[in-house]
Design an enzyme around this catalytic site. Structure first.
Site, short mmCIF file in Angstrom:
data_model
loop_
_atom_site.label_atom_id
_atom_site.label_comp_id
_atom_site.label_asym_id
_atom_site.label_seq_id
_atom_site.Cartn_x
_atom_site.Cartn_y
_atom_site.Cartn_z
N SER A 202 0.61 -1.07 0.04
CA SER A 202 -0.12 -0.13 0.04
C SER A 202 1.13 1.36 0.07
CB SER A 202 -0.89 0.03 1.21
OG SER A 202 -1.77 1.30 1.12
N HIS A 204 0.34 4.62 1.08
CA HIS A 204 0.33 5.40 2.26
C HIS A 204 1.01 4.99 3.43
CE1 HIS A 204 -3.15 4.11 5.00
NE2 HIS A 204 -3.02 3.38 3.97
N THR A 244 -10.86 2.92 -14.33
CA THR A 244 -9.89 3.65 -15.08
C THR A 244 -8.59 3.71 -13.91
OG1 THR A 244 -11.20 4.50 -16.45
CG2 THR A 244 -9.23 5.89 -15.98
N CYS A 329 -7.90 1.01 11.23
CA CYS A 329 -8.81 0.26 10.50
C CYS A 329 -9.99 -0.30 11.35
CB CYS A 329 -8.29 -0.82 9.31
SG CYS A 329 -7.38 -0.11 8.18
#
Length: 386
Positions: A202, A204, A244, A329
């Site tokens: 990931s 970040h 996209t 999370c």
């Protein structure tokens, strides 16, 4: 003092990523379009894919090996659900994982349990993998192993290389997935050194932007068509992840990965030094450290002496320190952290625990000031203990 010690939740955007994203904004074409602006965006996408692949030790990527997603969570969902649903008939139906996985793994495995898979959760008391349980399930019924490289709450570094090698020996068709989100550029590894078939990262968590993740897929998985998309759409990302591509975010991800890979040895050593300084200071206090025998250098979990973590967090925040009580999370989940309970803490101890997570930009002075603030918290908050 304004010191950030919540780098396992997210990291500050580095200058390299910021500059790459600003440049990518001018290459705004859709990578799937056939005109020149589309071709320019597609070229940028290819360059970023190669850059991230190299940071993971994969210099020569085949088409479909590196899939960009919207997050590490989506990349993990593609790895787990996409492989589990790839074939209608299965000769193996057991999935091996730990009892301390990130919600992106655990909650997807719960979905697969409802679809008929048997999920075995290996105990991780004290941050150590129960290898007896692991080896007891090494057989031809093993469909997949999904195991994180570094635990996001305790910093435990699990021996995934040993587990994956045993799994492939027991069943060569077994697929091994590694959630490397907390380990990427924090501990040394390459895709091949882990022996993984699928690997999640990931942006970040490595000073890149939020909203970008990636799944690295072994060539054998593609050749055997052992993974299918979980989103229906236009067939972008080699047919495995429609939608996209976020070229601006991907450009930032690649730039952050390149920066991190170039600095990895120095950054890891610096975080290890800060960690040792922090641990030495904590050893002289009433604060208990929940430290696994083998741990990554950037995560330290502590239990305050009968002080609820929420109370201490507010106190530290007022002093200019940003830390957390666990996984961002899971911050809205009710009850104590399941990871800390699996580690061996009581519910009350888990409710009094904090996670300090470092980055290369943290300094010795910040660590010393944090230690002083923690000692002050223990002394000044005694009157509100329950």
């Amino acid at each position: 003092m304004n010191a950030y010690f919540d780098n396992s939740a997210t990291t500050a955007l580095c200058n390299e990523a910021r500059e790459a994203m600003l440049e990518a904004m001018d290459r705004f074409g859709n990578p799937s379009s056939l005109h020149q602006l589309g071709a320019d965006a597609a070229k940028l996408l290819r360059q970023c894919r190669c850059t991230l692949g190299e940071a993971l030790g994969e210099r020569f990527l085949k088409d479909g090996q590196l899939i960009f997603t919207s997050s590490g969570t989506e990349a993990t969902a593609l790895a787990l659900l996409g492989t589990a649903r790839a074939k209608a008939r299965r000769t193996a139906a057991t999935i091996l994982t730990t009892d301390s996985e990130h919600p992106s793994v655990e909650n997807n495995l719960r979905l697969l349990e409802k679809e008929g898979f048997r999920v075995v959760r290996v105990p991780t008391k004290g941050g150590e993998l129960d290898m007896a349980t692991v080896m007891a399930h090494m057989n031809e019924q093993l469909f997949m192993v999904s195991m994180m490289l570094v635990n996001n709450e305790t910093g435990a570094r699990y021996p995934v290389e040993q587990v994956f090698a045993a799994a492939h020996a027991a069943n060569p068709a077994c697929l091994c997935h590694c959630d490397a989100v907390q380990g990427f550029l924090k501990v040394p590894f390459t895709f091949k050194s882990l022996g993984a078939d699928l690997l999640t990262v990931s942006a970040h968590k490595i000073h890149g932007p939020k909203g970008v993740g990636a799944l690295l897929v072994a060539e054998r998985v593609l050749k055997t068509r052992a993974i299918v998309p979980v989103l229906a759409g236009g067939g972008q990302e080699f047919g495995l992840r429609s939608g996209t591509e976020n070229t601006v975010g991907i450009a930032g991800f690649a730039a952050a990965a390149k920066r991190g890979a170039m600095r990895a040895r120095t950054d890891m050593a610096h975080m290890a030094e800060l960690s040792e300084r922090l641990l030495a200071g904590l050893s002289a206090s009433d604060i208990r450290v929940n430290r696994p025998a083998v741990a990554a250098p950037h995560i330290i979990n502590i239990t305050m002496p009968d002080l609820k973590s929420e109370t201490v967090l507010h106190y530290l925040s007022a002093r200019g320190f940003s830390i957390s009580s666990g996984s961002a999370c899971s911050s809205h989940a009710k009850g104590p952290s399941g990871v800390l309970l699996a580690f061996g803490l009581t519910p009350r101890e888990a409710d009094c625990s904090l996670r300090i997570s470092l980055c290369p930009e943290n300094t010795e002075n910040e660590v010393d000031e944090l230690l002083a603030a923690l000692r002050d918290a223990v002394r000044e908050l005694v009157h509100i203990r329950r």
